[in-house]
Design an enzyme around this catalytic site. Structure first.
Site, PDB file in Angstrom:
ATOM      1  N   GLU A 282      -9.177  35.806   5.755  1.00 18.31           N
ATOM      2  CA  GLU A 282      -9.177  36.759   6.420  1.00 18.31           C
ATOM      3  C   GLU A 282      -7.841  37.613   6.364  1.00 18.31           C
ATOM      4  O   GLU A 282      -7.223  38.248   7.307  1.00 18.31           O
ATOM      5  CB  GLU A 282      -9.351  36.437   7.968  1.00 18.31           C
ATOM      6  CG  GLU A 282     -10.715  35.649   8.238  1.00 18.31           C
ATOM      7  CD  GLU A 282     -10.837  35.328   9.843  1.00 18.31           C
ATOM      8  OE1 GLU A 282      -9.999  35.083  10.722  1.00 18.31           O
ATOM      9  OE2 GLU A 282     -12.060  35.223  10.240  1.00 18.31           O
ATOM     10  N   ARG A 315      -5.050  24.917   7.213  1.00 11.24           N
ATOM     11  CA  ARG A 315      -6.135  24.921   7.791  1.00 11.24           C
ATOM     12  C   ARG A 315      -7.183  25.265   6.723  1.00 11.24           C
ATOM     13  O   ARG A 315      -7.159  26.055   5.552  1.00 11.24           O
ATOM     14  CB  ARG A 315      -6.168  26.493   8.608  1.00 11.24           C
ATOM     15  CG  ARG A 315      -5.290  26.184   9.931  1.00 11.24           C
ATOM     16  CD  ARG A 315      -5.128  27.424  10.698  1.00 11.24           C
ATOM     17  NE  ARG A 315      -6.260  27.456  11.643  1.00 11.24           N
ATOM     18  CZ  ARG A 315      -7.028  28.628  12.139  1.00 11.24           C
ATOM     19  NH1 ARG A 315      -6.899  29.664  11.299  1.00 11.24           N
ATOM     20  NH2 ARG A 315      -8.190  28.435  12.832  1.00 11.24           N
ATOM     21  N   ASP A 361     -17.459  29.107  12.786  1.00 11.82           N
ATOM     22  CA  ASP A 361     -16.450  29.653  13.472  1.00 11.82           C
ATOM     23  C   ASP A 361     -16.592  29.492  15.235  1.00 11.82           C
ATOM     24  O   ASP A 361     -17.054  30.346  15.758  1.00 11.82           O
ATOM     25  CB  ASP A 361     -16.137  30.938  13.260  1.00 11.82           C
ATOM     26  CG  ASP A 361     -14.962  31.553  13.885  1.00 11.82           C
ATOM     27  OD1 ASP A 361     -14.098  30.822  14.054  1.00 11.82           O
ATOM     28  OD2 ASP A 361     -14.802  32.844  13.719  1.00 11.82           O
ATOM     29  N   GLU A 383      -9.980  20.630  14.670  1.00  5.83           N
ATOM     30  CA  GLU A 383      -9.527  21.862  15.470  1.00  5.83           C
ATOM     31  C   GLU A 383     -10.610  22.447  16.442  1.00  5.83           C
ATOM     32  O   GLU A 383     -11.881  22.463  15.939  1.00  5.83           O
ATOM     33  CB  GLU A 383      -9.268  22.989  14.345  1.00  5.83           C
ATOM     34  CG  GLU A 383      -8.607  24.161  15.112  1.00  5.83           C
ATOM     35  CD  GLU A 383      -7.981  25.312  14.147  1.00  5.83           C
ATOM     36  OE1 GLU A 383      -7.201  25.048  13.231  1.00  5.83           O
ATOM     37  OE2 GLU A 383      -8.908  26.249  14.217  1.00  5.83           O
ATOM     38  N   GLU A 389     -13.270  31.997  22.972  1.00  5.81           N
ATOM     39  CA  GLU A 389     -13.429  33.299  22.393  1.00  5.81           C
ATOM     40  C   GLU A 389     -14.959  33.583  22.284  1.00  5.81           C
ATOM     41  O   GLU A 389     -15.695  34.470  22.802  1.00  5.81           O
ATOM     42  CB  GLU A 389     -12.957  33.170  20.909  1.00  5.81           C
ATOM     43  CG  GLU A 389     -13.331  34.274  19.855  1.00  5.81           C
ATOM     44  CD  GLU A 389     -13.075  34.231  18.574  1.00  5.81           C
ATOM     45  OE1 GLU A 389     -12.028  33.287  18.197  1.00  5.81           O
ATOM     46  OE2 GLU A 389     -13.282  35.262  18.051  1.00  5.81           O
ATOM     47  N   TRP A 540     -19.166  39.831   7.214  1.00  2.90           N
ATOM     48  CA  TRP A 540     -18.406  38.682   7.632  1.00  2.90           C
ATOM     49  C   TRP A 540     -19.214  37.175   7.547  1.00  2.90           C
ATOM     50  O   TRP A 540     -18.800  36.268   7.841  1.00  2.90           O
ATOM     51  CB  TRP A 540     -18.316  38.790   8.999  1.00  2.90           C
ATOM     52  CG  TRP A 540     -17.137  39.996   9.442  1.00  2.90           C
ATOM     53  CD1 TRP A 540     -17.352  41.068   9.274  1.00  2.90           C
ATOM     54  CD2 TRP A 540     -15.756  39.767   9.248  1.00  2.90           C
ATOM     55  NE1 TRP A 540     -16.229  41.798   9.468  1.00  2.90           N
ATOM     56  CE2 TRP A 540     -15.057  41.064   9.555  1.00  2.90           C
ATOM     57  CE3 TRP A 540     -14.963  38.487   9.068  1.00  2.90           C
ATOM     58  CZ2 TRP A 540     -13.959  41.162   9.250  1.00  2.90           C
ATOM     59  CZ3 TRP A 540     -13.365  38.611   9.192  1.00  2.90           C
ATOM     60  CH2 TRP A 540     -12.856  39.974   9.497  1.00  2.90           C
TER      61      TRP A 540
HETATM   62  C1  BDP Z   1     -11.702  33.517  14.677  1.00  2.00           C
HETATM   63  C2  BDP Z   1     -11.132  34.388  15.347  1.00  2.00           C
HETATM   64  C3  BDP Z   1     -10.016  35.215  14.559  1.00  2.00           C
HETATM   65  C4  BDP Z   1      -9.020  34.216  14.165  1.00  2.00           C
HETATM   66  C5  BDP Z   1      -9.735  33.288  13.407  1.00  2.00           C
HETATM   67  C6  BDP Z   1      -9.082  31.771  12.853  1.00  2.00           C
HETATM   68  O1  BDP Z   1     -12.146  35.512  15.711  1.00  2.00           O
HETATM   69  O2  BDP Z   1      -9.214  36.143  15.778  1.00  2.00           O
HETATM   70  O3  BDP Z   1      -7.983  34.573  13.446  1.00  2.00           O
HETATM   71  O4  BDP Z   1     -10.938  32.949  14.130  1.00  2.00           O
HETATM   72  O5  BDP Z   1      -9.366  30.921  13.301  1.00  2.00           O
HETATM   73  O6  BDP Z   1     -12.890  33.054  15.480  1.00  2.00           O
HETATM   74  O7  BDP Z   1      -8.034  31.997  12.055  1.00  2.00           O
END
Ligand code: BDP
Length: 678
Positions: A282, A315, A361, A383, A389, A540
């Protein structure tokens, strides 16, 4: 009122013992953690009496070897062997309750164990019983920015106000609040936090170099509670702020830079925990820029930390967020496995690979990540996302412990094999060698810490599950209720109602949001509320592939992305098979016609309608239960939750209407019960 009292104390009253507490307490042990226990005891005695000095003691809290135990106490724990780091033995006989630990951290956890037991700690006889944390690392990662981020604000995905550490580009300096936080963490068993966001921006990249004093002050405030500080670091830091021409992990100057910076960090914070890294994901920098791999990157940081005993948490959340939705080979679910499994065995011993519970996610429903069965030579951490969120953003009641328990009890190598809890905590004999549990924090500077007062239970449950991963989630909620509402006039009734509201709230949330494990369908950007096609044609990698005939993502080997093949048998076969795939994950693994019949005999389309109507009704019922609790809890807290329930109901209806309408229009199939769908 002092600043420390401006927030609700959450699950721990300022005076930890209730009026049932001990009258004569002996604390044996040295150092700041034993000091914390002494302070707690003194505070309780001031408030509730007791505090007479000298024997006969009714509570003895001791670090082994720090002084002779009174004979009566010695008799309680006489047979107990070594306990180990952070553990303790607790028992009671002949009117004496004894906690014995090998180290001061164990003493502190033993003290909070006594608090949790309440009256039971001082009645009858029990034990002696040994208590040890399953996971050595039990860490909360704060996605807090020092600078306010133009899009994400002070706390990325934060729903509880600002950061408790940072405000508008500077340290808040409100160490009373940080200390109070440390106390809450110790009371639920968390022993580390990361003080900045995994997305490391320019200011935050300077924390280990130019802003170390701020981090050291936080670490000092948390130290008496056994909580160590970690930092999320930018892989590119040797270039900026470092000033080197490269951040190549195999470059000697780069390695020397990290070694030097890390030595400075440890000079300022001797018990510093380690680094957390989101690399090549990202938009975050990483070793790919230099033609290197994740093992090169992680091992380079591990080498810098190793002389000081620190760990690097790397990660596994790595995927291409610019993929093409038409290309079946770029399934986002596959990415972590494809990137990391070939590297199994190549990471240094102080590297922990931190794996999100599901392959995508933090959705309300995902299969467990296939990495847990595929990397036997790597220390893996689980994790979890405590911040809500994708589960209602602390405006909806969504108690997550039941979901986490399912994840922890899943057996990735097949029924009868080790469960996720074992894989991330190690068996007791090799304790310390596995990765542990990490949670993305849900805490902010809100009066109730977590925005929604009932979301505190998620924070509490995270800590308790990291300590004892197989504890029943309803029992943990029960503990939280008892501690949080200890002063309630009718605790039994309150307990009953809160269980009714919270126990099933995750499944309720699942019912009114995206169906059968397909995920997303949230509004792009803020991820709150429904937008069925919001991500459908974006890069995405989070699609539902609904058309007029059916819905779901074909991830089979036979005809789809092949993701099912990342699981060992029997899971690969279970998920591959339309007949055997669990219904709740059906649309994660299969694209099916709307008329596909589920195990309970309903079709997929009818299931969508039914669950969405039912989910809203469940929110209505929970809200009315809560209304019935007016007068049973603090009026301000009651009002806060009532307002949030209004929003939850509005939002649940919005989900129901949009999802049902969307699928009605796509499929043309009417509701079998004739309910109104727009
Ligand atoms: C997603 C979130 C984002 C985080 C990413 C992460 O939308 O804000 O940066 O995970 O875990 O769920 O790095």
């Amino acid at each position: 009122m002092s600043r420390a009292e401006e927030f609700h104390p959450a699950w721990l009253p300022p005076e930890a013992f209730g009026p049932v507490g001990a009258r004569r307490t002996l604390v044996l042990g040295d150092g700041p953690l034993a000091g914390t226990v002494r302070e707690e005891v003194a505070r309780a005695e001031d408030r509730y009496g007791g505090g007479a000095s000298g024997p006969p003691y009714d509570l003895v809290l001791a670090v082994a070897g720090s002084g002779p135990l009174p004979d009566t106490a010695e008799a309680v724990v006489a047979e107990c062997g070594p306990i180990g780091a952070e553990g303790f033995v607790a028992g009671r006989r002949d009117g004496v309750t004894v906690v014995l630990a090998d180290d001061p951290a164990g003493l502190l956890y033993g003290f909070f164990h006594v608090v949790r037991l309440g009256e039971r700690a001082f009645t009858g006889a029990f034990g002696p019983q040994a208590h040890r944390p399953a996971a050595r690392l039990r860490v909360l990662d704060h996605w807090d920015n020092v600078d306010v981020h133009p899009v994400m604000g002070q706390v990325e995905r934060g729903y509880a106000g600002g950061s408790i550490f940072w405000r508008d580009g500077a340290a808040r300096g409100d160490l009373a609040r940080v200390r109070a936080y440390g106390r809450l963490l110790a009371a639920c068993g968390v022993n580390a936090i990361t003080v900045n966001n995994v997305n490391v921006h320019a200011t935050e990249a300077r924390l280990p170099t130019e802003r170390l004093d701020d981090v050291a002050a936080i670490a000092a405030a948390l130290r008496p509670y056994g909580v160590r500080v970690h930092l999320a670091v930018a892989f590119s830091a040797p270039v900026d702020p470092g000033g080197l021409p490269t951040a190549d992990p195999l470059d000697n100057d780069v390695r020397a830079w990290w070694a030097g910076v890390t030595a400075q960090v440890y000079a300022a914070i001797p018990d510093f925990g380690g680094y957390l890294v989101k690399a090549d994901s990202e938009g975050q920098p990483g070793p790919f820029t230099y033609g290197r791999g994740h093992a090169d990157g992680a091992n380079m940081l591990a080498a810098a930390l190793e002389p000081h005993g620190g760990v690097v948490r790397w990660r596994a959340f790595v995927y291409d967020h610019r993929q093409d939705w038409r290309d079946r080979s770029t399934d986002r679910a596959r990415a972590a496995y494809d990137h990391f499994v070939p590297l199994d065995g190549r990471f240094s011993r102080n590297v922990i690979l931190q794996v999100k519970h599901g392959p995508i996610d933090f959705q309300p429903r995902e299969p467990v990540s296939p990495l847990f069965a595929a990397m036997p030579e790597t220390r893996l951490a689980l994790e979890l996302q405590v911040t809500q969120e994708y589960t209602g953003q602390q405006r909806h009641v969504c108690h997550l412990a039941p979901m986490w328990s399912e994840v922890l009890r899943f057996e990735p190598e097949g029924p009868g094999g080790p469960d996720v809890a074992t894989l991330v905590t190690g068996d007791p004999a090799s304790s310390g060698e596995s990765g542990g549990l990490a949670g993305v924090s849900n805490v902010g500077d809100d009066h109730y810490w977590t925005g929604h007062p009932l979301a505190q239970a998620n924070l509490y449950a995270f800590g308790r599950l990291a300590w004892t991963p197989r504890t029943d989630s309803a029992a943990i909620l029960d503990e939280w209720i008892g501690l949080t509402f200890a002063a309630s006039r009718d605790l039994a009734a309150l307990r009953r109602e809160l269980h009714a509201i919270m126990d099933g709230s995750w499944r309720t949330y699942e019912r009114y949001t995206s169906p059968l494990g397909v995920g997303f369908m949230v509004r792009p950007g803020d991820h709150y509320g429904p937008d069925v096609d919001g991500y459908e044609y974006t890069p995405w990698g989070t699609y539902h592939h609904a058309d007029r005939d059916g819905v779901g993502v074909d991830r089979t080997r036979a005809t789809g992305t092949g993701f099912t093949g990342q699981y060992p048998r029997p899971w690969s076969e279970v998920y591959e098979s339309l007949e055997r795939c669990p219904d709740e994950l059906l649309l994660f693994f299969h694209h099916v016609p709307y008329g596909h019949v589920l195990r309970d005999g309903t079709t997929v389309i009818q299931h969508i309608y039914d669950t969405h109507f039912a989910g809203v009704e469940e929110v209505v019922a929970a809200r009315s239960r809560w209304e019935g609790l007016a007068g049973a809890v603090d009026p301000d807290l009651h009002a806060r939750v009532s307002t949030l329930f209004d929003e939850q109901l509005r939002c649940a209806r919005e989900w129901r209407d949009q999802i049902n309408t969307y699928f009605y229009r796509k499929s043309g199939v009417p509701d079998a019960h004739g309910r109104r769908i727009h």
